[in-house]
Design a protein around this motif. Structure first.
Motif, mmCIF file in Angstrom:
data_model
loop_
_atom_site.group_PDB
_atom_site.id
_atom_site.type_symbol
_atom_site.label_atom_id
_atom_site.label_comp_id
_atom_site.label_asym_id
_atom_site.label_seq_id
_atom_site.Cartn_x
_atom_site.Cartn_y
_atom_site.Cartn_z
ATOM 1 N N HIS A 125 0.823 -1.206 0.000
ATOM 2 C CA HIS A 125 0.000 0.000 0.000
ATOM 3 C C HIS A 125 0.860 1.259 0.000
ATOM 4 C CE1 HIS A 125 -3.908 -2.034 1.638
ATOM 5 N NE2 HIS A 125 -3.876 -2.010 0.322
ATOM 6 N N TYR A 128 2.351 1.642 -3.511
ATOM 7 C CA TYR A 128 1.333 2.071 -4.469
ATOM 8 C C TYR A 128 0.921 3.515 -4.209
ATOM 9 C CZ TYR A 128 -3.156 2.452 -6.868
ATOM 10 O OH TYR A 128 -4.198 2.882 -7.668
ATOM 11 N N TYR A 166 -1.155 -4.525 -9.100
ATOM 12 C CA TYR A 166 -2.236 -3.839 -8.381
ATOM 13 C C TYR A 166 -2.724 -2.629 -9.180
ATOM 14 C CZ TYR A 166 -4.785 -1.950 -4.357
ATOM 15 O OH TYR A 166 -5.769 -1.491 -3.514
ATOM 16 N N THR A 167 -1.798 -1.900 -9.782
ATOM 17 C CA THR A 167 -2.157 -0.720 -10.566
ATOM 18 C C THR A 167 -2.974 -1.111 -11.781
ATOM 19 O OG1 THR A 167 -0.142 0.401 -9.837
ATOM 20 C CG2 THR A 167 -1.208 1.270 -11.801
ATOM 21 N N ASP A 169 -4.839 -3.795 -12.129
ATOM 22 C CA ASP A 169 -6.127 -4.360 -11.740
ATOM 23 C C ASP A 169 -7.078 -3.328 -11.142
ATOM 24 O OD1 ASP A 169 -5.087 -6.756 -12.574
ATOM 25 O OD2 ASP A 169 -4.710 -7.535 -10.556
ATOM 26 N N HIS A 170 -6.533 -2.224 -10.623
ATOM 27 C CA HIS A 170 -7.358 -1.223 -9.944
ATOM 28 C C HIS A 170 -7.419 0.103 -10.693
ATOM 29 C CE1 HIS A 170 -6.646 -4.189 -6.755
ATOM 30 N NE2 HIS A 170 -7.735 -3.720 -6.188
ATOM 31 N N GLY A 172 -5.041 2.154 -11.684
ATOM 32 C CA GLY A 172 -4.179 3.169 -11.100
ATOM 33 C C GLY A 172 -3.442 3.979 -12.147
ATOM 34 N N TYR A 225 -0.762 -10.024 -4.879
ATOM 35 C CA TYR A 225 -0.183 -8.707 -4.610
ATOM 36 C C TYR A 225 0.895 -8.790 -3.533
ATOM 37 C CZ TYR A 225 -4.420 -7.260 -7.069
ATOM 38 O OH TYR A 225 -5.428 -7.123 -7.995
#
Length: 309
Positions: A125, A128, A166-167, A169-170, A172, A225
């Motif tokens: 977190h 990111y 993560y970026t 998938d979300h 970002g 992740y």
């Protein structure tokens, strides 16, 4: 495997005065942090720190290094190593000085939270959120939000790979490219190289298993992740530059990672250095380590030119 006999000739003398490293438990108990004010950095770079509030951290410390004579709006976010349990961004500054001077980048390093006090997903977190902050504050910190790349070494390489997943998938911020060096990617520790590297002089199986246990804190099931090789889809990840040594316990997971990326049509440049151990590139007094770093610096400049055009 006889570790010392398999070493690259350039690296043999490095081990003349090396003593076995303590256990992870001892290292965590006796963590030592450095502050950039204690370092002898060239006057051609300037360093500052900022504390930012994020959705996951009320006081995330960022260390920012820039060239004194600025000629670029490029940004490289770098995540330090340390097995998710050790280290600090300031200790990476001497290694990254050449990145600033040769590419003209601003380099941003978060002091992400460490396990076991802060297990997954705290570090991911923080890493990111650093990317999001750089993107959102681009105008204020004099960078181009379209020219942000990320990288890291060891655990930081694993965090780099996790942030890219993560970026994607979300939804970002866009990542121009990534450079996870000899990354920590697979908590399962079941590859041949993860079993082969047991030398007490380097990052070895015992330390790696203990670090993963601290980081995951009993999590079931394990998230991709946290351990990026668990991902089932590697499409649409950023162009990638990475390298690893044949005597690195992360050799096989790095090979697996670049194979997955290549199969997913992600542009990849990869180098495998014979007889080189985990973190060999930090030994800048020897030719093979200098060569690896110079090739990396050249690749960073080339990737900024190619993908930032």
């Amino acid at each position: 495997m006889n570790f010392l006999q398999a070493l690259h000739p350039d690296l043999v003398k490095v081990f003349d005065d090396v003593t076995p490293s303590p256990s992870i438990e001892t290292l965590v108990k006796n963590r030592q942090l450095v502050h950039y004010s204690e370092l002898s950095l060239p006057t051609s770079v300037q360093v500052e720190e900022q504390f930012i509030k994020t959705p996951h951290n009320d006081a995330l410390r960022l260390v920012i290094m820039r060239p004194v004579v600025k000629h670029s709006k490029r940004c490289f976010i770098f995540y330090h190593g340390g097995g998710m349990v050790l280290g600090c961004p300031d200790a990476s500054l001497p290694f990254l000085t050449d990145v600033v001077l040769e590419t003209g980048c601003s380099v941003i390093l978060p002091q992400y939270r460490l396990a076991p006090e802060h297990p997954f997903p705290a570090a991911m977190h923080d890493c990111y959120d650093t990317l999001c902050w750089a993107y959102e504050q681009a105008g204020k910190i004099d960078i181009d939000e379209k020219l942000i790349a990320i990288g890291g070494a060891s655990a930081g390489g694993g965090l780099c790979a996790a942030v890219s997943l993560y970026t994607r998938d979300h939804g970002g911020p866009p990542i121009l490219f990534q450079s996870p060096l000899y990354p920590m990617l697979d908590y399962r520790n079941d590859s041949p190289s993860s079993h082969a590297i047991t030398s007490p002089f380097v990052w070895n199986r015992e330390k790696n298993v203990a670090s993963w246990a601290y980081y995951l804190n009993g999590m079931e099931p394990v998230s991709s992740y946290a351990s990026s090789l668990l991902a089932t889809d590697f499409h649409q990840l950023p162009p990638t530059y990475t390298y690893v040594g044949t005597l690195d316990l992360f050799r096989d997971e790095t090979l697996s990672y670049v194979t997955h990326l290549t199969a997913a049509n992600v542009p990849v440049e990869f180098h495998l250095y014979a007889g080189c151990y985990h973190g060999f590139d930090l030994e800048q007094s020897v030719p093979v380590s200098k060569r690896a770093k110079q090739q990396w610096l050249g690749a960073l400049s080339a990737f900024f030119e190619q993908y930032g055009a």
